[in-house]
Enzyme design. Structure first.
Site, PDB file in Angstrom:
ATOM      1  N   GLU A 187      42.598  47.472  27.272  1.00 43.51           N
ATOM      2  CA  GLU A 187      43.847  48.153  26.879  1.00 43.51           C
ATOM      3  C   GLU A 187      44.197  49.272  27.859  1.00 43.51           C
ATOM      4  O   GLU A 187      44.641  50.349  27.459  1.00 43.51           O
ATOM      5  CB  GLU A 187      43.782  48.638  25.435  1.00 43.51           C
ATOM      6  CG  GLU A 187      43.947  47.456  24.487  1.00 43.51           C
ATOM      7  CD  GLU A 187      44.236  47.826  23.063  1.00 43.51           C
ATOM      8  OE1 GLU A 187      45.016  48.747  22.827  1.00 43.51           O
ATOM      9  OE2 GLU A 187      43.659  47.163  22.187  1.00 43.51           O
TER      10      GLU A 187
HETATM   11  C1  LIG Z   1      36.436  41.607  27.077  1.00 45.35           C
HETATM   12  C2  LIG Z   1      37.861  41.793  27.461  1.00 45.35           C
HETATM   13  C3  LIG Z   1      38.853  41.601  26.506  1.00 45.35           C
HETATM   14  C4  LIG Z   1      40.205  41.735  26.871  1.00 45.35           C
HETATM   15  N1  LIG Z   1      41.191  41.480  25.937  1.00 45.35           N
HETATM   16  C5  LIG Z   1      42.493  41.449  26.352  1.00 45.35           C
HETATM   17  C6  LIG Z   1      43.523  41.018  25.464  1.00 45.35           C
HETATM   18  O1  LIG Z   1      43.292  40.722  24.273  1.00 45.35           O
HETATM   19  N2  LIG Z   1      44.795  40.926  25.931  1.00 45.35           N
HETATM   20  C7  LIG Z   1      45.118  41.250  27.217  1.00 45.35           C
HETATM   21  O2  LIG Z   1      46.291  41.125  27.586  1.00 45.35           O
HETATM   22  N3  LIG Z   1      44.163  41.679  28.082  1.00 45.35           N
HETATM   23  C8  LIG Z   1      42.867  41.776  27.683  1.00 45.35           C
HETATM   24  N4  LIG Z   1      41.885  42.180  28.556  1.00 45.35           N
HETATM   25  C9  LIG Z   1      42.251  42.607  29.912  1.00 45.35           C
HETATM   26  C10 LIG Z   1      42.082  44.106  30.155  1.00 45.35           C
HETATM   27  O3  LIG Z   1      43.078  44.839  29.496  1.00 45.35           O
HETATM   28  C11 LIG Z   1      42.049  44.317  31.669  1.00 45.35           C
HETATM   29  O4  LIG Z   1      40.794  43.851  32.103  1.00 45.35           O
HETATM   30  C12 LIG Z   1      42.253  45.752  32.091  1.00 45.35           C
HETATM   31  O5  LIG Z   1      43.572  46.174  31.834  1.00 45.35           O
HETATM   32  C13 LIG Z   1      41.952  45.990  33.574  1.00 45.35           C
HETATM   33  O6  LIG Z   1      42.479  45.016  34.392  1.00 45.35           O
HETATM   34  P1  LIG Z   1      41.532  44.296  35.479  1.00 45.35           P
HETATM   35  O7  LIG Z   1      40.306  43.900  34.768  1.00 45.35           O
HETATM   36  O8  LIG Z   1      42.314  43.234  36.144  1.00 45.35           O
HETATM   37  O9  LIG Z   1      41.141  45.432  36.486  1.00 45.35           O
HETATM   38  P2  LIG Z   1      41.942  45.896  37.796  1.00 45.35           P
HETATM   39  O10 LIG Z   1      43.339  46.229  37.432  1.00 45.35           O
HETATM   40  O11 LIG Z   1      41.740  44.905  38.890  1.00 45.35           O
HETATM   41  O12 LIG Z   1      41.174  47.235  38.153  1.00 45.35           O
HETATM   42  C14 LIG Z   1      39.936  47.254  38.843  1.00 45.35           C
HETATM   43  C15 LIG Z   1      39.539  48.706  39.043  1.00 45.35           C
HETATM   44  O13 LIG Z   1      40.550  49.386  39.795  1.00 45.35           O
HETATM   45  C16 LIG Z   1      41.024  50.510  39.085  1.00 45.35           C
HETATM   46  N5  LIG Z   1      42.455  50.698  39.352  1.00 45.35           N
HETATM   47  C17 LIG Z   1      43.430  49.749  39.342  1.00 45.35           C
HETATM   48  N6  LIG Z   1      44.624  50.318  39.600  1.00 45.35           N
HETATM   49  C18 LIG Z   1      44.399  51.637  39.744  1.00 45.35           C
HETATM   50  C19 LIG Z   1      45.224  52.771  40.015  1.00 45.35           C
HETATM   51  N7  LIG Z   1      46.548  52.649  40.155  1.00 45.35           N
HETATM   52  N8  LIG Z   1      44.647  53.982  40.090  1.00 45.35           N
HETATM   53  C20 LIG Z   1      43.294  54.143  39.934  1.00 45.35           C
HETATM   54  N9  LIG Z   1      42.473  53.105  39.690  1.00 45.35           N
HETATM   55  C21 LIG Z   1      43.015  51.881  39.587  1.00 45.35           C
HETATM   56  C22 LIG Z   1      40.759  50.199  37.622  1.00 45.35           C
HETATM   57  O14 LIG Z   1      40.717  51.368  36.816  1.00 45.35           O
HETATM   58  C23 LIG Z   1      39.420  49.483  37.720  1.00 45.35           C
HETATM   59  O15 LIG Z   1      38.392  50.424  37.803  1.00 45.35           O
HETATM   60  C24 LIG Z   1      40.537  42.095  28.199  1.00 45.35           C
HETATM   61  C25 LIG Z   1      39.525  42.321  29.146  1.00 45.35           C
HETATM   62  C26 LIG Z   1      38.212  42.154  28.791  1.00 45.35           C
HETATM   63  C27 LIG Z   1      37.154  42.366  29.852  1.00 45.35           C
END
Ligand SMILES: Cc1cc2nc3c(=O)[nH]c(=O)nc-3n(C[C@H](O)[C@H](O)[C@H](O)COP(=O)(O)OP(=O)(O)OC[C@H]3O[C@@H](n4cnc5c(N)ncnc54)[C@H](O)[C@@H]3O)c2cc1C
Length: 359
Positions: A337
């Site tokens: 989230e």
């Molecule tokens: C178990 C699980 C359940 C989930 N359930 C749902 C769900 O029900 N529905 C749904 O839609 N999604 C869901 N998600 C997705 C979740 O919301 C995303 O994983 C999350 O928003 C982060 O996206 P990402 O994993 O692609 O990380 P990325 O966006 O690739 O980020 C990787 C790293 O870079 C950092 N980063 C990225 N951009 C910036 C910035 N601008 N400034 C500083 N740091 C940054 C992040 O903080 C992180 O540390 C789920 C994920 C998991 C693992």
């Protein structure tokens, strides 16, 4: 039981059934739709209590609320009548689908499309890591209706399980919250009636942002419950474990650690409840507070669960004791989230605006 779900990574339908019989799924839904008329605070209390025992099982409730909030906030009376009574009764679960393989924090990068075709929209694309995926009956899906319009080019749709062209892909094997299912949603020429649009075309990101503003205290409550569960276990163990001829709780080094854990949990609790009350009172601008409680409670949960493992020593590292699972479960609350880095960005962005307005 909890360890079994964690080990086997199966969806806890038998417990979800008990939660439904206990009316937990209707707690935040209006009475006219079969719910109890409570709000975010009541939802948080339930999620917190359940998370003290299992942060994965509690997620079946929290993620259903996440999937239902778009309907509650933006649905027509007809749409609400169709789904909310069954959600309130716990007959069906919901899910919220925004994330894709190349669009996590940068949600604007989603590539799932919804093309208007007469009285229908045709969905194509793949959603990744969707909680309750495959088990829920109703999905709020954010898709691009006009890819040329940037953030105003997305819309939100309700999609029923079983709709032709809507299937489930990879089921994830996770570090924690293993009693929760996380799965891919695959849309291939999936036709849904135009009545399934939530709000208006182009409002997809508004729906998504207003939804997470309301649901983030639920993640914070999950973190809070996990942290409290870990503190309870740590105190229980420290009172019983004898080393150097005394219970280890008599050592000041551990007492200070336990005291800090208790202080931080109590501070997180105040922030979560305060934010939930603010949302329930009808306050519209809650993005900053909602992000603050999610960041604070999840960071507390991570710290407290790591310390709980430390207090249990080698036993804390073993699966026979519940704290290693709590530590694994806590981690996700800093990620989903909106990661805590993104939340800090939201908080800072709001601060900058507030201070600029004061000039
Ligand atoms: C178990 C699980 C359940 C989930 N359930 C749902 C769900 O029900 N529905 C749904 O839609 N999604 C869901 N998600 C997705 C979740 O919301 C995303 O994983 C999350 O928003 C982060 O996206 P990402 O994993 O692609 O990380 P990325 O966006 O690739 O980020 C990787 C790293 O870079 C950092 N980063 C990225 N951009 C910036 C910035 N601008 N400034 C500083 N740091 C940054 C992040 O903080 C992180 O540390 C789920 C994920 C998991 C693992």
């Amino acid at each position: 039981m909890v360890a079994k779900y964690d080990e086997e990574q199966t969806f806890p339908w038998d417990i979800v059934k008990v939660m439904a019989e206990s009316d937990l799924f209707g707690i935040y839904i209006e009475e006219k739709y079969g719910g109890f008329g409570g709000g975010v605070l009541e939802l948080c209390l339930a999620v917190e209590e359940l998370s003290k025992i299992c942060g994965g099982i509690s997620l079946s409730l929290a993620a259903t609320a996440l999937g239902a909030f778009p309907l509650i906030l933006f649905g027509s009376d007809e749409q609400k009548q169709k789904y909310l009574p069954r959600l309130a009764a716990g007959e069906i679960l919901a899910a919220f689908a925004l994330t894709e393989a190349n669009a996590g924090s940068d949600a604007g990068g989603i590539q799932t499309t919804a093309k208007k075709d007469g009285d229908h929209y045709v969905l194509n694309g793949t959603k990744q890591w969707i909680t309750n995926g495959g088990e829920a009956e109703i999905y709020t899906v954010i898709a691009k209706t006009d890819p040329t319009k940037g953030s105003r080019g997305a819309s939100a749709f309700l999609v029923d399980k079983g709709t032709p062209g809507f299937d489930f892909g990879k089921k994830e094997n996770k570090l924690g919250i293993r009693a929760s299912v996380t799965r891919e949603l695959v849309f291939e020429d999936c036709r849904i009636p135009k009545e399934n649009l939530l709000g208006r075309e182009g409002m997809g990101f508004i729906v998504a942002m207003k939804t997470v503003d309301k649901s983030r205290p639920g993640v914070a409550a999950q973190a809070l419950g996990i942290a409290q569960g870990a503190l309870d276990e740590a105190v229980r163990y420290a009172r019983e474990r004898v080393q150097f001829g005394k219970p280890i709780i008599s050592f000041q080094g551990l007492q200070f650690m336990l005291a800090d854990m208790a202080i931080e949990i109590e501070a997180a609790r105040s922030l979560v409840y305060q934010t939930a009350r603010m949302i329930d009172s009808g306050c519209k601008k809650v993005a900053k507070e909602s992000a603050m409680c999610k960041v604070f409670a999840s960071d507390v949960a991570m710290k407290v669960t790591v310390n709980a493992v430390q207090i249990l020593g080698g036993y804390g590292y073993m699966k026979e004791y519940p704290v290693e699972k709590m530590m694994r479960d806590a981690k996700i609350t800093q990620i989903y989230e909106g990661t805590n880095e993104i939340q800090r960005g939201v908080i800072a962005g709001n601060l900058i605006k507030e201070y600029a307005a004061k000039k």
